[in-house]
Write an enzyme that holds these catalytic residues in place. Structure first.
Site, mmCIF file in Angstrom:
data_model
loop_
_atom_site.group_PDB
_atom_site.id
_atom_site.type_symbol
_atom_site.label_atom_id
_atom_site.label_comp_id
_atom_site.label_asym_id
_atom_site.label_seq_id
_atom_site.Cartn_x
_atom_site.Cartn_y
_atom_site.Cartn_z
ATOM 1 N NE ARG A 40 -2.761 -1.808 2.956
ATOM 2 C CZ ARG A 40 -3.146 -3.078 2.996
ATOM 3 N NH1 ARG A 40 -4.014 -3.531 2.133
ATOM 4 N NH2 ARG A 40 -2.679 -3.899 3.908
ATOM 5 C CG HIS A 70 7.988 -6.027 -7.502
ATOM 6 N ND1 HIS A 70 7.168 -4.933 -7.605
ATOM 7 C CD2 HIS A 70 7.589 -6.876 -8.481
ATOM 8 C CE1 HIS A 70 6.306 -5.121 -8.606
ATOM 9 N NE2 HIS A 70 6.552 -6.293 -9.162
ATOM 10 C CE1 TYR A 73 -0.744 -4.365 -5.223
ATOM 11 C CE2 TYR A 73 1.121 -5.744 -4.618
ATOM 12 C CZ TYR A 73 -0.172 -5.330 -4.418
ATOM 13 O OH TYR A 73 -0.898 -5.874 -3.391
ATOM 14 C CG HIS A 110 3.846 -3.285 -11.854
ATOM 15 N ND1 HIS A 110 2.730 -3.787 -11.226
ATOM 16 C CD2 HIS A 110 4.761 -4.290 -11.858
ATOM 17 C CE1 HIS A 110 2.953 -5.038 -10.863
ATOM 18 N NE2 HIS A 110 4.172 -5.363 -11.223
ATOM 19 C CD GLU A 145 6.380 -7.324 -13.529
ATOM 20 O OE1 GLU A 145 6.715 -6.718 -12.482
ATOM 21 O OE2 GLU A 145 5.712 -8.368 -13.527
ATOM 22 C CG ASP A 179 4.955 -11.632 -14.988
ATOM 23 O OD1 ASP A 179 4.338 -12.622 -15.408
ATOM 24 O OD2 ASP A 179 4.895 -11.241 -13.808
ATOM 25 C CG HIS A 182 2.481 -9.667 -16.199
ATOM 26 N ND1 HIS A 182 3.188 -8.715 -15.499
ATOM 27 C CD2 HIS A 182 1.692 -10.285 -15.296
ATOM 28 C CE1 HIS A 182 2.843 -8.760 -14.216
ATOM 29 N NE2 HIS A 182 1.938 -9.709 -14.070
ATOM 30 C CG HIS A 214 8.528 -11.435 -12.566
ATOM 31 N ND1 HIS A 214 7.843 -10.245 -12.475
ATOM 32 C CD2 HIS A 214 9.584 -11.347 -11.706
ATOM 33 C CE1 HIS A 214 8.475 -9.454 -11.613
ATOM 34 N NE2 HIS A 214 9.525 -10.096 -11.134
ATOM 35 C CG ASP A 227 -1.371 -9.381 -13.723
ATOM 36 O OD1 ASP A 227 -0.884 -10.436 -13.272
ATOM 37 O OD2 ASP A 227 -0.965 -8.254 -13.389
ATOM 38 C CG HIS A 229 0.981 -14.137 -11.238
ATOM 39 N ND1 HIS A 229 2.108 -13.654 -10.648
ATOM 40 C CD2 HIS A 229 0.596 -13.182 -12.127
ATOM 41 C CE1 HIS A 229 2.405 -12.465 -11.158
ATOM 42 N NE2 HIS A 229 1.494 -12.161 -12.045
ATOM 43 C CD GLU A 259 6.304 -11.704 -9.914
ATOM 44 O OE1 GLU A 259 5.814 -11.832 -11.054
ATOM 45 O OE2 GLU A 259 6.559 -10.606 -9.410
HETATM 46 ZN ZN ZN Z 1 1.171 -10.078 -12.318
HETATM 47 FE FE FE Z 2 5.626 -10.055 -12.316
HETATM 48 FE FE FE Z 3 5.291 -7.138 -10.845
#
Ligand code: ZN
Ligand code: FE
Ligand code: FE
Length: 279
Positions: A40, A70, A73, A110, A145, A179, A182, A214, A227, A229, A259
């Site tokens: 967050r 990372h 996000y 991202h 990414e 990824d 993705h 990824h 998206d 996973h 991930e």
């Molecule tokens: Zn993702």
């Molecule tokens: Fe990823």
């Molecule tokens: Fe990511």
């Protein structure tokens, strides 16, 4: 071939670097990904220099090669709201300062969602921010990414990542993290035409920019722009396609980070599986 397989997964950073390194060792990982702070976007905890020093020793002693931080996000460098953009920029600059305690590693983010202003305006905002954030002194490589292209997400097309890189002056500090979930969801067929996708990546971005993978399966079908996973072998990419990816001559020397929806024991199993599939 018996070259080094750099394989790992996303781990919790909540107990610091050393605990995270110990987790990696316990599951046979030689690479670690972690969130630099609460997703967050809250305040990152103070860095404990002793913890970092002990981690650097543990990593060297146990063959942990890659540390991939990372960014949260939720950060959005191309929000329509100026305060949100400013917060993202300040947070990333602070993350990159911290990264210098573990020098010569990777920081992935991202690109962002343009939320209606259009792709062109979004790309301009992202490269503008990177021009202010990146410094000639930093040893960290910042990775854009590849995204699935859901909503107004930027980065679902290789051309969008190339345009960000082209408009960033310090772009020798930039790379790309691919990824697998993705790109498949974005409409790049890494299952049936991996060579074609990599040729396209090379033509548009340049394969030398590709610095990390990824390695995820996908819950959704090809081109779904979703998206979500999935565990290795349980989704639409499947275990054979993922095995081709970890063994591909253009990819095999890169760090691979899982991930997938797993806790530590699940990650240990997937790392063992991928090690078995590695040629
Ligand atoms: Zn993702
Ligand atoms: Fe990823
Ligand atoms: Fe990511």
């Amino acid at each position: 071939m018996s070259d080094t397989f750099i394989i790992g997964c996303h781990l919790s950073f909540s107990k610091g670097f050393c605990a995270m390194g110990a987790d990696a060792v316990s599951i046979g990982a030689t690479a670690i990904q972690f969130f630099t702070r609460n997703p967050r976007g809250g305040v990152a905890k103070a860095i404990d220099a002793d913890d970092v020093a002990a981690y650097n020793e543990l990593a060297a002693a146990n063959g942990i090669i890659t540390l991939l931080a990372h960014a949260s996000y939720t950060l959005n460098l191309c929000s329509g709201d100026k305060r949100i953009r400013k917060f993202a920029e300040e947070t990333m600059a602070d993350d990159l300062l911290r990264m210098e305690l573990t020098p010569h590693q990777l920081y992935n983010f991202h690109p962002g969602s343009h939320v209606g202003q259009g792709i062109e305006a979004g790309i301009e905002l992202i490269s503008g921010a990177l021009n202010r954030i990146l410094t000639p002194e930093q040893t960290t490589t910042v990775l854009l990414e590849t995204m699935s292209g859901k909503g107004s997400e930027i980065g679902g097309k290789f051309e969008e990542l190339r345009d960000i890189i082209d408009r960033t002056e310090q772009n020798e500090k930039l790379g790309v993290c691919l990824d697998t979930c993705h790109v498949y969801d974005a409409g790049y067929d890494v299952v049936n035409d991996l060579d074609g996708v990599l040729a396209e990546f090379d033509r548009v971005i340049g394969i030398r920019r590709l610095r990390a993978i990824h390695i995820n399966d996908s819950k959704n079908p090809f081109g779904s722009h979703k998206d979500r996973h999935e565990k290795i072998g349980m989704g639409n990419l499947g275990v054979e396609a993922l095995a081709r990816i970890i063994n591909h001559p253009l990819l095999r020397s890169l760090p691979f980070l899982l991930e997938t929806p797993n806790e530590l024991p699940g990650y240990a199993e997937e790392i063992a599986l991928l090690k078995k599939l590695r040629k």
